[in-house]
Every structure is written in structure tokens, then in C-alpha cells.
Write a protein that holds these residues in place. Structure first.
Motif, PDB file in Angstrom:
ATOM      1  N   ILE A 180       0.838  -1.196   0.000  1.00  0.00           N
ATOM      2  CA  ILE A 180       0.000   0.000   0.000  1.00  0.00           C
ATOM      3  C   ILE A 180       0.874   1.246   0.000  1.00  0.00           C
ATOM      4  CG2 ILE A 180      -1.831   1.240   1.205  1.00  0.00           C
ATOM      5  CD1 ILE A 180      -2.626  -1.450   2.449  1.00  0.00           C
ATOM      6  N   GLU A 181       0.746   2.015  -1.071  1.00  0.00           N
ATOM      7  CA  GLU A 181       1.553   3.233  -1.202  1.00  0.00           C
ATOM      8  C   GLU A 181       0.973   4.379  -0.398  1.00  0.00           C
ATOM      9  OE1 GLU A 181       3.080   6.212  -4.803  1.00  0.00           O
ATOM     10  OE2 GLU A 181       2.209   4.251  -5.266  1.00  0.00           O
ATOM     11  N   MET A 182      -0.351   4.594  -0.489  1.00  0.00           N
ATOM     12  CA  MET A 182      -0.995   5.685   0.230  1.00  0.00           C
ATOM     13  C   MET A 182      -2.400   5.251   0.663  1.00  0.00           C
ATOM     14  SD  MET A 182      -0.883   8.585   1.615  1.00  0.00           S
ATOM     15  CE  MET A 182       0.767   9.004   1.025  1.00  0.00           C
ATOM     16  N   PRO A 183      -2.543   4.675   1.883  1.00  0.00           N
ATOM     17  CA  PRO A 183      -3.874   4.278   2.344  1.00  0.00           C
ATOM     18  C   PRO A 183      -4.810   5.476   2.394  1.00  0.00           C
ATOM     19  CG  PRO A 183      -2.276   4.245   4.152  1.00  0.00           C
ATOM     20  CD  PRO A 183      -1.504   4.447   2.893  1.00  0.00           C
ATOM     21  N   TYR A 184      -6.047   5.273   1.912  1.00  0.00           N
ATOM     22  CA  TYR A 184      -6.934   6.429   1.765  1.00  0.00           C
ATOM     23  C   TYR A 184      -8.373   6.164   2.209  1.00  0.00           C
ATOM     24  CZ  TYR A 184      -7.779  11.081  -0.144  1.00  0.00           C
ATOM     25  OH  TYR A 184      -8.049  12.413  -0.290  1.00  0.00           O
TER      26      TYR A 184
ATOM     27  N   ASP B  78      -6.115   2.277  -1.666  1.00  0.00           N
ATOM     28  CA  ASP B  78      -4.798   2.871  -1.892  1.00  0.00           C
ATOM     29  C   ASP B  78      -4.924   3.914  -3.001  1.00  0.00           C
ATOM     30  OD1 ASP B  78      -2.152   3.485  -2.316  1.00  0.00           O
ATOM     31  OD2 ASP B  78      -1.482   1.428  -2.690  1.00  0.00           O
ATOM     32  N   ALA B  79      -4.680   5.174  -2.659  1.00  0.00           N
ATOM     33  CA  ALA B  79      -4.784   6.264  -3.634  1.00  0.00           C
ATOM     34  C   ALA B  79      -3.534   6.384  -4.499  1.00  0.00           C
ATOM     35  CB  ALA B  79      -5.048   7.589  -2.934  1.00  0.00           C
ATOM     36  N   LYS B  80      -2.479   5.698  -4.144  1.00  0.00           N
ATOM     37  CA  LYS B  80      -1.221   5.700  -4.886  1.00  0.00           C
ATOM     38  C   LYS B  80      -0.697   7.127  -5.107  1.00  0.00           C
ATOM     39  CE  LYS B  80      -2.115   1.236  -7.053  1.00  0.00           C
ATOM     40  NZ  LYS B  80      -1.167   0.513  -6.185  1.00  0.00           N
ATOM     41  N   ASP B  81      -0.655   7.605  -6.368  1.00  0.00           N
ATOM     42  CA  ASP B  81      -0.091   8.924  -6.651  1.00  0.00           C
ATOM     43  C   ASP B  81      -1.167   9.990  -6.826  1.00  0.00           C
ATOM     44  OD1 ASP B  81      -1.193   8.190  -9.046  1.00  0.00           O
ATOM     45  OD2 ASP B  81       0.659   8.268 -10.203  1.00  0.00           O
TER      46      ASP B  81
ATOM     47  N   GLY C 259     -11.234   3.371  -9.422  1.00  0.00           N
ATOM     48  CA  GLY C 259     -11.069   4.666 -10.057  1.00  0.00           C
ATOM     49  C   GLY C 259      -9.995   5.470  -9.349  1.00  0.00           C
ATOM     50  N   ASP C 260      -9.883   6.746  -9.681  1.00  0.00           N
ATOM     51  CA  ASP C 260      -8.863   7.609  -9.087  1.00  0.00           C
ATOM     52  C   ASP C 260      -9.251   8.015  -7.660  1.00  0.00           C
ATOM     53  OD1 ASP C 260      -7.848   7.416 -11.600  1.00  0.00           O
ATOM     54  OD2 ASP C 260      -7.815   9.564 -12.031  1.00  0.00           O
ATOM     55  N   ILE C 261      -8.327   7.832  -6.738  1.00  0.00           N
ATOM     56  CA  ILE C 261      -8.460   8.204  -5.328  1.00  0.00           C
ATOM     57  C   ILE C 261      -9.667   7.511  -4.682  1.00  0.00           C
ATOM     58  CG2 ILE C 261      -8.355  10.093  -3.658  1.00  0.00           C
ATOM     59  CD1 ILE C 261      -7.456  11.957  -5.793  1.00  0.00           C
TER      60      ILE C 261
END
Length: 378
Positions: free
Chosen positions: A322-326, A341-344, A367-369
Motif C-alpha cells: 500500500i503506497e498511500m492508504p486512503y 490505496d490512492a497511490k499517486d 477509479g482515481d483516489i
């Protein structure tokens, strides 16, 4: 939207490549192809709301169908092909109440009311800068920043009451600046005020709304820049303070609703959490402008003893996935933990499903975010 001050910078950079394109057409995935059986109880599936970057009109709605074992992306546009522009700009929260799905779309200044079975629009309700939604005794309650996004001179925020039959806003009450999550309990609404548009002049209180009179009865002083607000089985509120990202650290507070005072605090940052069977599942993506980096961590807290458990809900071997848990949710029957995971922040994210023991069961592209999850019952 999280850590507003930081995301304003992200949004501004994204604005340069602003587009009116919606997300890709339907994408169907089968996370059970590897032999993973999906739950077969009372929960039919769940919706995932993808926020999408501001000014890019890329909010979208996905659905995991446990019966078919399929994960379907972009179902709002598929169910409503004649609606131009898709779901809109920044999906901020969603929830199911009765037969309807309520989706708060922040920058598009609206609430989409959908048929929870089909995803077809029933009505669009206009509300400026809406944030979070909760439900109580046949009514829908939504927090709203009001004003223009990022405006330090924005007016006081409000909580709006929506009738579930007429789907009209029936009452409004003024609270603090930039109100965030809210909870309805015992004929009161508790809403976390942030003041996030005017740092360092943050708000630091929880507004208490008397539902029968729909008036603000008091404010509970807590800490600066409040955000998340949940309630446990004993009626205690758990509220997060994001601090000022510089010298005032993030903290977690427990509020006794009987006395409406702070009963305990924890010197930890909590970005998001959910409470399931008297355990709070938490993660932190605490950002510091001093270090210029994130500190990511996962914790579990027993809400009855108000102590942290030694275990976490993700094994150490899988944390690096997980790069960026959201976003986070726990399946109400199986105890499976869902982490987004929102990633970038600008490319499709990932949804991970972990067993109660912390083992990875499956994952899908979103989808995104991807940020918010709502379970649908049969």
C-alpha cells in the motif's frame, strides 16, 4: 479530501491539466478468480466512491457484487448514460439509508440520490461544498463548508437536514467553520469543526446540535483542525485532530457523550478509522511540512478498555503493498478489512481485502483516489 492544506497544492498542479473527460467505460474484474470465495451472508456487496482530483470531473462509483463475485467500475455513468458529465467533481462521502444511496459530491455542490439497487439517479439535491453524511430517524444529515473552496473568508459551515421522502432540505443549522464528519446519537448531532480554510486560525470544537429544535446547543473544546468523528457501542465519541502540520501534532480524543467532555486522549495521528465489534481499525498517513514526508502506520484499539492491541490488521509482509492508504472499512459479518490505496492521486487506485488475520485475500483496480465504502444489504 484529506489534509486540506497539502491537497490544495496537489489540486493546483492538477488544474493545469484539467479535463472534462470522465473515467473509462465499464471495467469488470473478478477478484475471486484465484479461488477466493466471497461472503454469502446478509451483505449483498458494497459501493466504493472514488474522489477523483479536483477540477477534473473524475469522481466515480464502483460496486463489488458478492453474489456474482465481480467488481464493476464506473457504475454511475453506466446506470445514467444520459447524464452529461458523469458523477462530478470530488466525491467526498456516501451512505445507504433504506433503499437509497446518498453520494456527496463536494466541488460539484450537490448530493446525488440514487436507487441503491440499480445506481439510477432519483434526484440531485443542490448543496454548496458538502462534506459528510449520516442518518437518524428517517432523516439525512450532511455537513457543508459553504463558500468557495479554499476561501479563508468563507462563512460559518452548516448541517443540513434532508427529508427522505420529499428529498428536500428541510432545515439548516449553523456550526463552526469547515465542519467535517458528524454523528447522530440520542437526539443530538455531533460535528467536528476544522477551520481548515484559514490556517493557523483553525477551529477546535465539536458542535452539539439538538435535533428536535435543530439548534446548536453548545460546543465542546477539543483541539485544532478536527476531522474524523465516530461513535462506539458505549456512546463514546472518537475524534481526530490533524494538528497544524508543523508544531502541533495530530492526536486522538475520546469524548464522553454523557458529560460531553474529554475523557481520554492519545498522542498519535489517525487519518481514518472505522469501529467494528468494539475495535477501532486505524491508519495514519501523517504529513509534516517540517520533514516534507509521510509517516504511515496501522493500529487497532479496543474501545471498551481504550487500550491499543499489540496486533495490526495487515501483516508486515503486506504493508509494503500500500503506497498511500486512503479509506478503510470492515465487513460487518466476516471481519474482512478493506483498505483503499490512492497511490499517486492521479492514476487508478487499488482496493485490498485482508482477512481478519491480516492475510491478503484479493485486490482490484479502482477509479482515481478510492476513499469511501458503503455496504449494501440484501
Amino acid at each position: 479530501m484529506k489534509k486540506l492544506c497539502l491537497l490544495v497544492l496537489i489540486f493546483c498542479s492538477a488544474y493545469a491539466c484539467q479535463t472534462d473527460d470522465t473515467v473509462a467505460d465499464d471495467v469488470i474484474q473478478n477478484p475471486g478468480e484465484g479461488g477466493t470465495e466471497q461472503p454469502s451472508g446478509a451483505v449483498a456487496g458494497f459501493y466504493v466512491l472514488n474522489e477523483g482530483n479536483m477540477s477534473m470531473n473524475k469522481a466515480s462509483l464502483d460496486y463489488m457484487d458478492y453474489e456474482s463475485g465481480t467488481y464493476k467500475r464506473n457504475i454511475f455513468s453506466q446506470a445514467n448514460p444520459n447524464l452529461v458529465g458523469g458523477l462530478g467533481d470530488v466525491g467526498n462521502d456516501l451512505g445507504i439509508y433504506g433503499s437509497k444511496l446518498y453520494v456527496v459530491v463536494n466541488a460539484s455542490n450537490k448530493i446525488e440520490v440514487l436507487n441503491a439497487e440499480t445506481g439510477v439517479r432519483i434526484k440531485q439535491i443542490d448543496l454548496a461544498n458538502g462534506r459528510y453524511v449520516t442518518f437518524y430517524k428517517g432523516k439525512v444529515y450532511v455537513s457543508s463548508y459553504l463558500g468557495s473552496i479554499g476561501d479563508p473568508k468563507a462563512p460559518q459551515g452548516i448541517v443540513a437536514e434532508i427529508d427522505t421522502t420529499s428529498l428536500n432540505i428541510t432545515r439548516r443549522v449553523e456550526v463552526g467553520r469547515q465542519p467535517e464528519e458528524l454523528v447522530a446519537y440520542n437526539d443530538k448531532i455531533y460535528v467536528a469543526n476544522s477551520g481548515g480554510y484559514s490556517p493557523p486560525d483553525y477551529e477546535s470544537t465539536i458542535s452539539v446540535i439538538d435535533i428536535p429544535s435543530f439548534s446548536e446547543s453548545k460546543r465542546i473544546e477539543v483541539a485544532v483542525n478536527l476531522h474524523r468523528l465516530k461513535i462506539d457501542s458505549e456512546g463514546d465519541l472518537y475524534v481526530t485532530s490533524r494538528g497544524d502540520y508543523y508544531e502541533i501534532p495530530s492526536k486522538l480524543f475520546v469524548i464522553d457523550t454523557k458529560t460531553e467532555t474529554i475523557k481520554k486522549s492519545f498522542d498519535i495521528g489517525v487519518t481514518d478509522f472505522t469501529i467494528h465489534n468494539d475495535v477501532a481499525y486505524m491508519y495514519s498517513t501523517e504529513f509534516s511540512y517540517i520533514s516534507g514526508d509521510y509517516d504511515i502506520s496501522y493500529r487497532m484499539l479496543d474501545t471498551q478498555t481504550e487500550t491499543f492491541l499489540e496486533t495490526t490488521f495487515i501483516s508486515d509482509a503486506h504493508k509494503a503493498l500500500i503506497e498511500m492508504p486512503y479509506g478503510i472499512a470492515v465487513h460487518p459479518e466476516t471481519g474482512d478489512v478493506l483498505i483503499t490505496d490512492a497511490k499517486d492521486y492521479v492514476t487508478p487506485g487499488t482496493l485490498y481485502c485482508f482477512s481478519p488475520e491480516g492475510a491478503l485475500k484479493w485486490s482490484v483496480e479502482t477509479g482515481d483516489i478510492p476513499a469511501h465504502i458503503a455496504f449494501k444489504y440484501k
